[in-house]
Motif scaffolding. Structure first.
Motif: not given
Length: 125
Positions: A86-91, A93-108
């Motif tokens: 599957e091919r993915f665009g910039a949107r 990748l941005g959403a993926f980065a936000c999701g991973i960042t959110g998980a890291i912030l939740i775990v802390g």
């Protein structure tokens, strides 16, 4: 007799599957698979995911484990990229980065939650 919550969850899961097999499997032929090896692999991966999810629920707060389970669509997309091309665009990748960042912030940065978080991530995969 006191039964831990995790045991009652697993017992319900097993009982439900036995009931489904009893009704669906009776002389219908629906349980025959054209690809038994793939089906077995899928069942083993599902069992491993269930184990890691239950282990995460035991070791970390329920709310944190539940929020991490919301990452399933992110990892489904990554697996689709790896397995299906599957091919993915910039949107995305941005959403993926936000999701991973959110998980890291939740775990802390709390080290006591790192191992349970690993179990939660493995359960998501």
């Amino acid at each position: 007799i006191t039964i831990p919550a995790i045991m009652s969850l697993m017992a319900g899961f097993v009982l439900l599957n036995v009931i489904i097999l009893a009704f669906v499997g009776r002389n219908t032929g629906l349980l025959r698979s054209a690809h038994p090896r793939r089906q077995t692999l899928r069942a083993l991966l599902n069992a491993a995911a269930s184990y890691f999810n239950y282990k995460a629920l035991i070791l970390m707060p329920v709310a944190t484990a539940q929020v991490m389970s919301y990452m399933i669509p992110l990892f489904t997309a990554i697996i689709a990229w790896l397995a299906l091309g599957e091919r993915f665009g910039a949107r995305f990748l941005g959403a993926f980065a936000c999701g991973i960042t959110g998980a890291i912030l939740i775990v802390g940065p709390e080290p006591t939650l790192w191992l349970p978080a690993l179990f939660a991530f493995l359960g998501v995969l």
